[in-house]
Design an enzyme around this catalytic site. Structure first.
Site, PDB file in Angstrom:
ATOM      1  N   THR A  26      71.562 -19.476  17.408  1.00  0.00           N
ATOM      2  CA  THR A  26      71.886 -20.605  16.538  1.00  0.00           C
ATOM      3  C   THR A  26      72.561 -21.697  17.360  1.00  0.00           C
ATOM      4  O   THR A  26      72.524 -22.863  16.972  1.00  0.00           O
ATOM      5  CB  THR A  26      72.807 -20.195  15.374  1.00  0.00           C
TER       6      THR A  26
ATOM      7  N   LYS B 259      71.509 -12.420  27.721  1.00  0.00           N
ATOM      8  CA  LYS B 259      71.562 -13.883  27.611  1.00  0.00           C
ATOM      9  C   LYS B 259      71.460 -14.549  28.984  1.00  0.00           C
ATOM     10  O   LYS B 259      71.261 -15.753  29.090  1.00  0.00           O
ATOM     11  CB  LYS B 259      72.840 -14.313  26.893  1.00  0.00           C
TER      12      LYS B 259
ATOM     13  N   HIS C 160      69.648  -8.126  12.703  1.00  0.00           N
ATOM     14  CA  HIS C 160      70.046  -9.189  13.634  1.00  0.00           C
ATOM     15  C   HIS C 160      69.769  -8.911  15.090  1.00  0.00           C
ATOM     16  O   HIS C 160      70.054  -9.767  15.943  1.00  0.00           O
ATOM     17  CB  HIS C 160      71.533  -9.507  13.472  1.00  0.00           C
TER      18      HIS C 160
ATOM     19  N   LYS D 227      72.399 -25.990  17.186  1.00  0.00           N
ATOM     20  CA  LYS D 227      73.527 -26.931  17.188  1.00  0.00           C
ATOM     21  C   LYS D 227      73.348 -27.960  18.301  1.00  0.00           C
ATOM     22  O   LYS D 227      73.596 -29.159  18.105  1.00  0.00           O
ATOM     23  CB  LYS D 227      74.846 -26.177  17.389  1.00  0.00           C
TER      24      LYS D 227
HETATM   25  C1  LIG Z   1      76.976 -20.793  17.247  1.00  0.00           C
HETATM   26  C2  LIG Z   1      77.992 -19.939  17.859  1.00  0.00           C
HETATM   27  C3  LIG Z   1      77.604 -18.771  18.528  1.00  0.00           C
HETATM   28  C4  LIG Z   1      76.160 -18.353  18.673  1.00  0.00           C
HETATM   29  O1  LIG Z   1      75.636 -18.922  19.848  1.00  0.00           O
HETATM   30  P1  LIG Z   1      74.252 -18.420  20.461  1.00  0.00           P
HETATM   31  O2  LIG Z   1      74.000 -19.439  21.525  1.00  0.00           O
HETATM   32  O3  LIG Z   1      73.242 -18.489  19.370  1.00  0.00           O
HETATM   33  O4  LIG Z   1      74.460 -17.059  20.983  1.00  0.00           O
HETATM   34  C5  LIG Z   1      78.586 -17.995  19.095  1.00  0.00           C
HETATM   35  N1  LIG Z   1      79.890 -18.325  19.015  1.00  0.00           N
HETATM   36  C6  LIG Z   1      80.287 -19.443  18.391  1.00  0.00           C
HETATM   37  C7  LIG Z   1      81.743 -19.764  18.362  1.00  0.00           C
HETATM   38  C8  LIG Z   1      79.362 -20.280  17.787  1.00  0.00           C
HETATM   39  O5  LIG Z   1      79.783 -21.390  17.155  1.00  0.00           O
END
Ligand SMILES: *Cc1c(COP(=O)(O)O)cnc(C)c1O
Length: 808
Positions: free
Chosen positions: A656, A554, A360, A660
């Site tokens: 991810t 990030k 990962h 979303k």
């Molecule tokens: C999807 C999600 C993440 C991952 O977010 P990234 O932008 O991919 O780092 C982290 N925390 C929560 C609560 C999420 O739902």
């Protein structure tokens, strides 16, 4: 459903609910608390789920498909009540019944604790995989840890993160079933004794410390089908509960201490994301859930397979989610040899053929390396097996032509007296994969190149995905209903069907509804912000959102500095008009990660400076929302116009959150990193805004030098100004953000924040221009929804099935 049937269903639900309230609370509905009302609804859905659960289990036993077990130290499942209601097809019924009973359904749902049993993307991915596999009707199960305290709750006090212990079990948890009769003893420490039994050298652990692993099962319900899979979470307890009356005082205290030492193993989730924490207790956690999960699984397998393990690897796939469960390899060897009497060779074949591994992250500070002495002391037999795996592996390597000792040593599991868990996982598995194409390429060419040379056929790539049920269907009901009215319901189980939405790009009523839904979602988030941050937001402003763990790679800092610059620009040009913009942040920093906490503080100080300044006529607002978790995400993602995905290229394995946002019609503003690259490809270059260094350029600077942040600073007065503001008292004390200043200038800006600054501000300017053309913006937004099919976790699961687990 016929209207009369619906009416009957609502009446039936109401009477069973009223009855249930009495059962759980001993009160009539009118007297019941909201918590009682929540408990009662939870019990109703559990009753309905449980009957399907039993049926699913027996169906799996009758027709033995290959089973997949996801081993993960995190499962970030989010709240479940609404998911159960909707997946049972009870959404309408419950909503109407609640209204008729005069109850507030939203308030009832909000009673549920959000189990924070994960840090971020890695744990959430496992939750999405579980949901997808149940919806696809596949026999998948999760195996993890029942943390008593999940990830801390974040409060923001005076602009700074304050951590409060999470207590998700405070009111009990209605969606788990404890299975004490399936408990397993896990053995730590001790001494090995060897003896010959029937001529075979056998190892027996003595004087060990036994800990009881007790499973809790949570049903994982498929959407609108009859499949219910399981997430099994293990909790640590002392093996023998003490017998109170027979204790004298000294024994009593010893017993209490023993109990809390045992329970310590599953007390708390380690709060680091993308950062290795080498505490012995963490290693105990890793072995604990691996040992318990494997033991139960192998016991069950033997029961259904005439005590014979020959077909184990044909019927079972054990998936190692990142390296935390990598002890699966040596633990399977131990069980097969020491408990089942298999030879090394037979045990090894089954082990490798059952195990698959997903990496990962490529951040070096995240890769797990356990001190060999610690592992040997805590897990003597496991360490011995690892040494033997390594010895045999090196022996094989010496037979390979062209490998020198240096290269062989670089592939060793044990290096500098440390156990390298990624190396262990790769050697024990028949498949290794990254989570997006760029990431998998980096694994092959850089991180694991030595192994790739040896076993090219083991390396794969599966791009991550997210479940559209949680991140669109259940939590953006406006968009869901518009989509279904337009293209029917196919898309719910085949997200690629969303492409049909492109037929509506010139359909005025559709356009109006689509835009109105986004506005409604923005108003909804504005109300949340008003309530929690006491800031008034203009819902017509661009909602520009960065929510994720706070980490240097990030680059929330890049975003914050760009906002500070924009503010300076507006102050210097008071008559300039820009499209009003709301910058929204949320995310937790690991409690020990000083720099990340400074970034949170900086964002909040910038927010304060800007939000209080009337001179900029409310053209920009900055909001930091406390305590980002799945529940908060559910109201944030649907409200976004801009999805900030601005990691230093090459560092974000996949992401991810980006998926979303896309599914909910936000436009990605991102670097060419992780799955952003695939989003770019899917949506087309006109429907995404990319900027900045490529991964190759970053690697080049890192290898050969040539980047000087001081030089960039010298040539850019905008940067000079913001850098000065960090330390000139703009934010209080003169030296307030010295550490950030130093990281960027004194230590040459490891994450290329200043290098990408100019490109980022230009990308932001383009957004300002694009948003002015609302027709164009609608088209971009619609395209993002329409082409998000690839990013469903249903597709990811099918990829794994076809290429890795071979279960299709
Ligand atoms: C999807 C999600 C993440 C991952 O977010 P990234 O932008 O991919 O780092 C982290 N925390 C929560 C609560 C999420 O739902």
């Amino acid at each position: 459903m016929k209207p009369s049937q619906r009416l009957q269903e609502i009446e039936d639900f109401k009477s069973s609910y009223i009855k249930k309230i009495q059962e759980v609370s001993g009160e009539y509905l009118a007297e019941s608390s909201v918590l009682d009302q929540y408990q009662a609804l939870a019990e109703i859905v559990m009753d309905k789920t449980a009957s399907q659960w039993a049926k699913t289990r027996s169906q799996y036993d009758e027709v033995p498909h290959k089973r997949v077990y996801l081993f993960s130290i995190e499962f970030l499942i989010g709240r479940l009540l609404k998911s159960y209601v909707n997946s049972l097809g009870m959404e309408e019924t419950v909503r109407i019944a609640m209204a008729e009973l005069g109850l507030n359904y939203q308030t009832i749902l909000s009673q549920e604790a959000d189990p924070g049993l994960g840090n971020g993307g890695l744990g959430r991915l496992m939750a999405c995989f579980l949901e997808s596999s149940a919806t696809l009707g596949l026999p998948f199960h999760g195996n993890g840890i029942h943390y008593k305290h999940g990830l801390f709750e974040q409060k923001i006090i005076n602009g700074e993160q304050v951590e409060v212990a999470d207590n998700w079990l405070r009111h009990g948890y209605p969606f788990e079933i404890k299975k004490p009769h399936e408990s397993v003893v896990v053995k730590f420490y001790g001494h090995l004794r060897s003896e010959r039994i029937d001529g075979v050298l056998t190892f027996v652990l003595e004087d060990y410390e036994p800990i009881l692993a007790v499973p809790y099962d949570i049903p994982v319900k498929g959407y609108h089908n009859n499949t219910v899979n399981s997430l099994r979470l293990w909790s640590a307890e002392p093996v023998e509960e003490f017998d109170l009356p027979s204790f004298n005082e000294g024994q009593f205290l010893d017993a209490v201490r023993h109990k809390s030492e045992a329970e310590a193993i599953t007390q708390i989730l380690y709060p680091n994301d993308s950062q290795f924490d080498g505490k012995q207790l963490r290693l105990k956690q890793e072995y604990f859930f691996v040992c318990a999960g494997l033991k139960r699984m192998i016991t069950r397998f033997k029961r259904y397979n005439n005590d014979c393990l020959d077909e184990f690897a044909d019927k079972i796939c054990i998936h190692i989610n990142d390296t935390h469960p990598a002890l699966c390899g040596p633990e399977m060897m131990r069980i097969f040899m020491d408990e089942e009497g298999l030879s090394w060779g037979d045990a090894w074949k089954i082990t490798v053929n059952s195990l698959t591994f997903t990496n990962h992250t490529v951040l070096p500070e995240a890769l797990e390396k356990w001190p060999a002495d610690m592992m040997k002391f805590l897990l003597p037999r496991i360490y011995m097996i690892i040494e033997e795996i390594n010895r045999q592996f090196q022996e094989d390597l010496r037979l390979e032509p062209g490998l020198n000792e240096l290269q062989i040593n670089a592939l060793s599991i044990i290096q500098d007296n440390q156990v390298n868990m990624a190396n262990l996982a790769i050697i024990c598995s028949h498949s290794v994969n990254g989570v997006a194409e760029l990431h998998s390429k980096i694994l092959k060419e850089e991180t694991f190149n030595g192994y790739y040379q040896l076993f090219p056929e083991r390396f794969h790539s599966v791009t991550n995905g997210v479940t559209p049920r949680r991140f669109l269907i259940n939590n953006n009901t406006g968009l869901r209903d518009l989509i279904t009215e337009s293209i029917g319901t196919d898309w719910i189980n085949n997200l690629f069907a969303l492409e049909k939405l492109m037929n509506y790009q010139n359909d005025p009523p559709f356009i109006d509804q689509f835009n109105q839904i986004k506005l409604d979602n923005k108003i909804n988030l504005s109300n949340y912000i008003k309530e929690h941050n006491h800031i008034t937001i203009n819902p017509d402003s661009i909602f520009d959102i960065q929510v994720k763990r706070i980490h240097e790679y990030k680059r929330q800092l890049l975003n914050a500095l760009q906002i500070l610059h924009l503010y300076n620009y507006l102050k210097a040009n008071p008559h300039i008009d820009i499209v009003p913009r709301t910058f929204i942040f949320a995310g937790k920093a690991a409690p020990g990660y000083y720099f990340a906490k400074e970034v949170i503080k900086l964002i909040n100080y910038i927010a304060d400076l800007i939000n209080k300044d009337n001179g900029i006529r409310d053209q920009i607002k900055v909001v930091f929302l406390a305590n980002f978790n799945v529940t908060l995400g559910e109201i944030i993602y649907p409200a976004a116009n801009i999805s900030e995905q601005i990691s230093t290229a090459g560092k974000e394995a996949s992401g991810t959150g980006n998926m979303k946002f896309m599914m909910n019609g936000a436009i990605t503003l991102g670097t060419m990193d992780g799955a952003n690259i695939e989003i770019h490809e899917a949506v087309g270059k006109h429907n995404i805004i990319t900027f900045g260094l490529s991964a190759d350029e970053v690697t080049h600077y890192q290898k050969y030098g040539g980047y000087s942040s001081v030089q960039i600073h010298e040539n850019d007065p905008r940067i000079q100004k913001i850098m000065r503001q960090l330390i000139d008292g703009t934010f209080g004390h003169l030296d307030n953000f010295q550490s950030i200043y130093d990281a960027l200038l004194l230590y040459n800006d490891t994450y290329f924040v200043l290098k990408d600054f100019d490109a980022y501000t230009k990308a932001q300017d383009r957004i300002n221009e694009l948003f002015k053309d609302q027709n164009k913006w609608f088209e971009m937004s619609l395209s993002n929804v329409a082409y998000s099919g690839l990013f469903s976790s249903d597709r990811a699961i099918l990829d794994y099935q076809k290429n890795i687990w071979k279960t299709l």
